[in-house]
Design a protein around this motif. Structure first.
Motif, PDB file in Angstrom:
ATOM      1  N   GLU A  76       0.662  -1.676  -0.611  1.00 52.72           N
ATOM      2  CA  GLU A  76      -0.441  -0.269   0.205  1.00 52.72           C
ATOM      3  C   GLU A  76       0.998   1.030  -0.119  1.00 52.72           C
ATOM      4  OE1 GLU A  76      -0.203  -2.896   2.133  1.00 52.72           O
ATOM      5  OE2 GLU A  76      -1.117  -1.950   3.659  1.00 52.72           O
ATOM      6  N   ASP A  77       1.925   1.156   0.808  1.00 49.23           N
ATOM      7  CA  ASP A  77       2.565   2.233   0.505  1.00 49.23           C
ATOM      8  C   ASP A  77       3.689   3.009  -0.945  1.00 49.23           C
ATOM      9  OD1 ASP A  77       4.572   4.341   0.985  1.00 49.23           O
ATOM     10  OD2 ASP A  77       6.176   3.815   2.315  1.00 49.23           O
ATOM     11  N   ARG A  78       2.470   3.368  -1.669  1.00 47.33           N
ATOM     12  CA  ARG A  78       3.606   3.310  -3.399  1.00 47.33           C
ATOM     13  C   ARG A  78       4.065   4.372  -3.508  1.00 47.33           C
ATOM     14  NH1 ARG A  78      -2.987   2.661  -4.688  1.00 47.33           N
ATOM     15  NH2 ARG A  78      -3.293   0.667  -5.184  1.00 47.33           N
ATOM     16  N   ARG A  79       3.926   5.209  -2.803  1.00 50.85           N
ATOM     17  CA  ARG A  79       4.806   6.139  -2.538  1.00 50.85           C
ATOM     18  C   ARG A  79       6.660   6.018  -2.064  1.00 50.85           C
ATOM     19  NH1 ARG A  79       2.893  11.416  -3.281  1.00 50.85           N
ATOM     20  NH2 ARG A  79       4.948  12.757  -2.095  1.00 50.85           N
ATOM     21  N   THR A  80       6.109   4.996  -1.331  1.00 47.00           N
ATOM     22  CA  THR A  80       8.048   4.628  -1.075  1.00 47.00           C
ATOM     23  C   THR A  80       8.106   3.353  -2.018  1.00 47.00           C
ATOM     24  OG1 THR A  80       7.958   4.991   1.697  1.00 47.00           O
ATOM     25  CG2 THR A  80       9.385   3.569   0.833  1.00 47.00           C
TER      26      THR A  80
END
Ligand SMILES: [Fe+2]
Ligand SMILES: [Fe+2]
Length: 214
Positions: free
Chosen positions: A162-166
Motif C-alpha cells: 500500500e505504501d506506493r509512494r515509497t
C-alpha cells in the motif's frame, strides 16, 4: 565551462561545493520528477512509518556515499569520455538523494547525523579507486551498484504494497542503479577480487546498522 579548462585547483573548489551541497544544501538534480509524485499517500501506523522512514534514511545515506564515490572518481578519472558519462550517473544519484530526503520528511523522520563521516570515507575510497585507474574505479562503481540493488530488494520486501509512494522511489532507484552498473561495466569496469567485494559488503553492513539508529 568544459572540463578541459578546469585546473586542478578549480576542480577541488567544484568538489568542495558539491560536497557541501550533498551534505547541507540542495544538490543539482536532473530534469526528472520524483516518481512518488504520481502515487497517492497511504495510512501507515506509527511503527510502520518509523521503520520505513529509517529505511529511507539508510537509502539517503547510501546516496550520499554514491555522490562522494562518483565525485572522488570524477576527480581522478583519466578518460574524459568516461568522466562525462559518469557525470550523468552522479546527477541521477542526486535525484535519488532528493527523493529519499523528501520521503523521510513526509514520514516524519530525520536524516542521519553520520552523513559527513560516510561522505568523507566514500570520497576517499572513490579517489583511491580512481588513482588505481579507470578500470578499477569503474569496477568499484559496478560492484557498488550491484550491492545497492540488493539492498533495495531487501527494502522492497519490507515496505508494504500500500505504501506506493515509497515503493515508486525504490523501484525507480533500482532501475537506475542497474543501468549505472551496466554503464560502468561497458566503459571497462573490471570484476573486483572476492576479498574486496566482501570488505565492501561488511562496510555497508556497518553503514546500514549505524544509520538505522543514528
Ligand atoms: Fe542511487
Ligand atoms: Fe547508482
Amino acid at each position: 565551462m568544459s572540463d578541459r579548462t578546469l585546473s586542478s585547483a578549480d576542480r577541488l573548489v567544484v568538489n568542495l561545493d558539491q560536497a557541501l551541497r550533498t551534505l547541507f544544501g540542495r544538490p543539482k538534480v536532473t530534469e526528472r520528477s520524483n516518481p512518488a509524485d504520481a502515487q497517492t499517500e497511504t495510512e501507515l501506523d506509527e511503527a510502520q512509518r518509523d521503520h520505513i522512514a529509517r529505511l529511507m534514511r539508510i537509502n539517503h545515506t547510501g546516496e550520499v556515499c554514491a555522490q562522494a564515490l562518483y565525485q572522488g572518481q570524477a576527480l581522478t578519472a583519466r578518460d574524459p569520455v568516461v568522466r562525462k558519462s559518469m557525470e550523468r550517473s552522479a546527477a541521477e544519484e542526486n535525484d535519488h538523494l532528493d527523493w529519499c530526503e523528501q520521503r523521510v520528511d513526509e514520514l516524519g523522520g530525520r536524516l542521519s547525523l553520520l552523513n559527513p563521516l560516510w561522505y568523507a570515507g566514500s570520497f576517499a575510497i572513490g579517489a583511491a579507486a580512481g588513482l588505481a585507474g579507470d578500470k578499477w574505479s569503474l569496477g568499484f562503481v559496478a560492484e557498488t551498484e550491484k550491492q545497492v540493488e540488493g539492498h533495495l530488494d531487501e527494502h522492497l520486501e519490507q515496505v508494504p504494497a500500500e505504501d506506493r509512494r515509497t515503493r515508486a522511489i525504490l523501484e525507480q532507484m533500482k532501475t537506475d542503479e542497474i543501468e549505472h552498473g551496466q554503464k560502468a561495466k561497458a566503459h571497462g569496469g573490471i570484476d573486483l577480487p572476492a576479498p574486496l567485494r566482501s570488505l565492501m559488503r561488511a562496510t555497508s553492513k556497518i553503514m546500514t546498522k549505524s544509520v538505522y539508529r543514528i
